[in-house]
Design a protein around this motif. Structure first.
Motif, PDB file in Angstrom:
ATOM      1  N   ASN A 120      17.996 -66.467  19.546  1.00 52.67           N
ATOM      2  CA  ASN A 120      18.752 -66.480  20.616  1.00 52.67           C
ATOM      3  C   ASN A 120      19.738 -66.677  20.627  1.00 52.67           C
ATOM      4  OD1 ASN A 120      16.005 -65.004  22.426  1.00 52.67           O
ATOM      5  ND2 ASN A 120      15.357 -67.255  21.131  1.00 52.67           N
ATOM      6  N   ASP A 121      20.967 -65.782  19.841  1.00 52.84           N
ATOM      7  CA  ASP A 121      22.462 -66.109  19.795  1.00 52.84           C
ATOM      8  C   ASP A 121      23.069 -65.893  20.976  1.00 52.84           C
ATOM      9  OD1 ASP A 121      24.672 -66.282  18.058  1.00 52.84           O
ATOM     10  OD2 ASP A 121      25.556 -64.417  19.480  1.00 52.84           O
ATOM     11  N   ASN A 122      22.601 -65.821  22.293  1.00 57.26           N
ATOM     12  CA  ASN A 122      23.214 -65.455  23.867  1.00 57.26           C
ATOM     13  C   ASN A 122      23.073 -67.277  24.516  1.00 57.26           C
ATOM     14  OD1 ASN A 122      19.767 -64.781  23.944  1.00 57.26           O
ATOM     15  ND2 ASN A 122      20.625 -64.371  25.845  1.00 57.26           N
ATOM     16  N   PHE A 123      22.090 -68.073  23.685  1.00 55.50           N
ATOM     17  CA  PHE A 123      21.678 -69.074  24.724  1.00 55.50           C
ATOM     18  C   PHE A 123      22.691 -69.957  23.791  1.00 55.50           C
ATOM     19  CE2 PHE A 123      17.928 -66.939  25.929  1.00 55.50           C
ATOM     20  CZ  PHE A 123      17.518 -67.440  27.140  1.00 55.50           C
ATOM     21  N   CYS A 124      22.947 -70.867  24.415  1.00 55.76           N
ATOM     22  CA  CYS A 124      23.812 -72.060  23.438  1.00 55.76           C
ATOM     23  C   CYS A 124      23.376 -73.560  23.601  1.00 55.76           C
ATOM     24  CB  CYS A 124      25.542 -72.193  23.997  1.00 55.76           C
ATOM     25  SG  CYS A 124      25.555 -72.132  26.333  1.00 55.76           S
ATOM     26  N   ILE A 125      22.741 -73.524  25.160  1.00 52.56           N
ATOM     27  CA  ILE A 125      21.906 -74.895  24.653  1.00 52.56           C
ATOM     28  C   ILE A 125      20.092 -74.666  25.005  1.00 52.56           C
ATOM     29  CG2 ILE A 125      22.743 -75.301  27.324  1.00 52.56           C
ATOM     30  CD1 ILE A 125      22.839 -77.773  26.502  1.00 52.56           C
ATOM     31  N   CYS A 126      19.875 -76.137  25.051  1.00 50.45           N
ATOM     32  CA  CYS A 126      17.973 -76.425  25.088  1.00 50.45           C
ATOM     33  C   CYS A 126      18.295 -77.476  25.258  1.00 50.45           C
ATOM     34  CB  CYS A 126      17.304 -75.718  23.583  1.00 50.45           C
ATOM     35  SG  CYS A 126      15.960 -75.416  23.958  1.00 50.45           S
ATOM     36  N   TRP A 127      16.809 -78.015  26.279  1.00 48.56           N
ATOM     37  CA  TRP A 127      16.303 -79.088  26.634  1.00 48.56           C
ATOM     38  C   TRP A 127      15.048 -78.654  26.212  1.00 48.56           C
ATOM     39  CZ3 TRP A 127      19.767 -76.174  29.914  1.00 48.56           C
ATOM     40  CH2 TRP A 127      20.776 -76.721  30.587  1.00 48.56           C
ATOM     41  N   THR A 128      14.108 -79.641  26.558  1.00 46.64           N
ATOM     42  CA  THR A 128      12.943 -80.015  27.013  1.00 46.64           C
ATOM     43  C   THR A 128      12.382 -80.760  27.931  1.00 46.64           C
ATOM     44  OG1 THR A 128      12.712 -82.292  25.278  1.00 46.64           O
ATOM     45  CG2 THR A 128      12.490 -80.101  24.432  1.00 46.64           C
ATOM     46  N   ASN A 129      11.508 -81.150  28.231  1.00 52.79           N
ATOM     47  CA  ASN A 129      10.298 -82.616  29.197  1.00 52.79           C
ATOM     48  C   ASN A 129      10.816 -83.728  28.464  1.00 52.79           C
ATOM     49  OD1 ASN A 129       9.656 -83.427  31.513  1.00 52.79           O
ATOM     50  ND2 ASN A 129       8.620 -81.710  31.777  1.00 52.79           N
ATOM     51  N   TYR A 130      10.496 -84.269  29.623  1.00 53.56           N
ATOM     52  CA  TYR A 130      10.377 -86.364  28.573  1.00 53.56           C
ATOM     53  C   TYR A 130       9.181 -86.451  29.800  1.00 53.56           C
ATOM     54  CZ  TYR A 130      13.471 -86.318  32.787  1.00 53.56           C
ATOM     55  OH  TYR A 130      14.196 -86.558  33.861  1.00 53.56           O
ATOM     56  N   VAL A 131       9.102 -87.853  29.357  1.00 49.62           N
ATOM     57  CA  VAL A 131       8.557 -89.300  29.903  1.00 49.62           C
ATOM     58  C   VAL A 131       9.190 -89.733  30.394  1.00 49.62           C
ATOM     59  CG1 VAL A 131       6.267 -87.751  29.998  1.00 49.62           C
ATOM     60  CG2 VAL A 131       7.423 -90.011  27.710  1.00 49.62           C
ATOM     61  N   THR A 132       9.250 -90.468  31.434  1.00 52.66           N
ATOM     62  CA  THR A 132      10.030 -92.322  31.675  1.00 52.66           C
ATOM     63  C   THR A 132       9.217 -92.982  30.855  1.00 52.66           C
ATOM     64  OG1 THR A 132       9.336 -92.120  33.346  1.00 52.66           O
ATOM     65  CG2 THR A 132      11.149 -90.741  33.504  1.00 52.66           C
ATOM     66  N   LYS A 133      10.177 -94.624  31.145  1.00 51.34           N
ATOM     67  CA  LYS A 133       9.131 -95.834  30.099  1.00 51.34           C
ATOM     68  C   LYS A 133       9.861 -96.823  31.146  1.00 51.34           C
ATOM     69  CE  LYS A 133       7.363 -98.391  26.310  1.00 51.34           C
ATOM     70  NZ  LYS A 133       7.094 -98.249  25.120  1.00 51.34           N
TER      71      LYS A 133
END
Length: 311
Positions: A120-133
């Protein structure tokens, strides 16, 4: 593979992270990928055994790990470490970030994010979810997103907030490094906004990482006032700099941040005057000055209510 350029440069900033850094590095090394990577670790003049830990892994993985050691702390001098040290050193098409006190828990994290960006060349950044500790206790993130995939752009970033640096992977060539370096109040929001000017972002609602909250954390355990106001001045700098950031979403974000900071400052004044600062007073006045006459009256009533309640 030895002479092959990396597709992804993993950037890790450390400072006195001796308790956590090995888990961070192991999270990088455990990634299952079908492309070459490099790991750039920047130590900002740690005073504990952080440097020794970095050296141990650099000796074991000399073709994988690059070290950048500072003799004096540059963060305290407000030098942009990303723009001046780690990002310019990155040879990858993509840059992934994870600080030395956080870690990646999903061995497929990088592969999945890079696959998405490659397709997907129109996307420049990607994140995901996470958990805290916190200590030995795990908790959920406060990201109020329920879709498996959520598109982020300048018209909805921060509403809801669904970004965190330890999960980010972005295209290096979409970042204006010179503009990033020119900012006085740079932080992660600066990075996101500058990137989203040149493409969309994608939030993948999959927990891949662990965000530590501890006493030595630079931001996670700072006061609510500090978090809200530092984000305000950070975003406001870019808002004033470039009309691309002057949309209703960013305006609303700024209004919410300055309001939250001002209200927290008022609470601090009535709860513990010894913690009340000139900066807090200035924030209250800045917020008050921005209000309509009707809202000014409501704000004054709020303060009077708190005043009489205290008495």
């Amino acid at each position: 593979m030895k002479n092959e350029l990396p597709l992804v440069s993993i950037v890790c900033h450390t400072f006195n992270h001796e308790k956590y850094l090995e888990e961070t590095i192991k999270g990088f090394l455990n990634q299952k990928v079908d492309f070459p990577i490099e790991i750039i670790i920047h130590d900002d003049a740690s005073t504990d055994s952080t440097r020794a830990i970095i050296n141990k892994y650099a000796l074991e993985y000399p073709n994988l790990i690059k070290c950048i050691f500072q003799e004096t702390n540059v963060y305290s001098k407000k030098i942009n470490i990303w723009a001046n040290y780690t990002f310019p050193s990155a040879e990858g098409k993509y840059i992934a970030i994870c600080e030395g006190d956080d870690y990646w828990s999903d061995e497929n994290k990088l592969q999945e994010q890079v696959n998405f960006l490659e397709q997907n060349d129109n996307f420049c950044i990607c994140w995901t979810n996470y958990v805290t500790k916190t200590g030995n206790t795990y908790g959920e993130s406060n990201l109020m997103v329920f879709d498996d995939y959520f598109k982020v752009d300048l018209n909805n970033i921060f509403d809801p907030y669904c970004t965190l640096t330890l999960t980010s992977v972005f295209r290096k060539d979409r970042l204006d490094l010179e503009k990033l370096n020119s900012l006085k109040h740079f932080k992660d929001n600066s990075l996101y906004l500058l990137l989203l000017k040149n493409g969309d972002g994608m939030f993948i609602n999959k927990k891949t990482s662990v965000y530590r909250q501890h006493e030595g954390g630079v931001f996670s355990l700072k006061s609510y006032f500090f978090q809200q106001y530092s984000s305000y001045i950070n975003i406001k700098e870019l808002y004033d700099l470039d009309t691309d950031f002057q949309n209703e979403n960013i305006k609303n974000t700024l209004r919410n941040l300055i309001r939250n900071a001002a209200l927290d400052a008022v609470d601090i004044y009535f709860k513990n005057k010894s913690e009340f600062t000139k900066e807090m007073k200035g924030v209250i006045w800045k917020y008050f000055s921005s209000l309509s006459f009707k809202l000014k009256v409501r704000f004054i009533k709020l303060i009077l209510k708190k005043m009489f309640k205290k008495k």
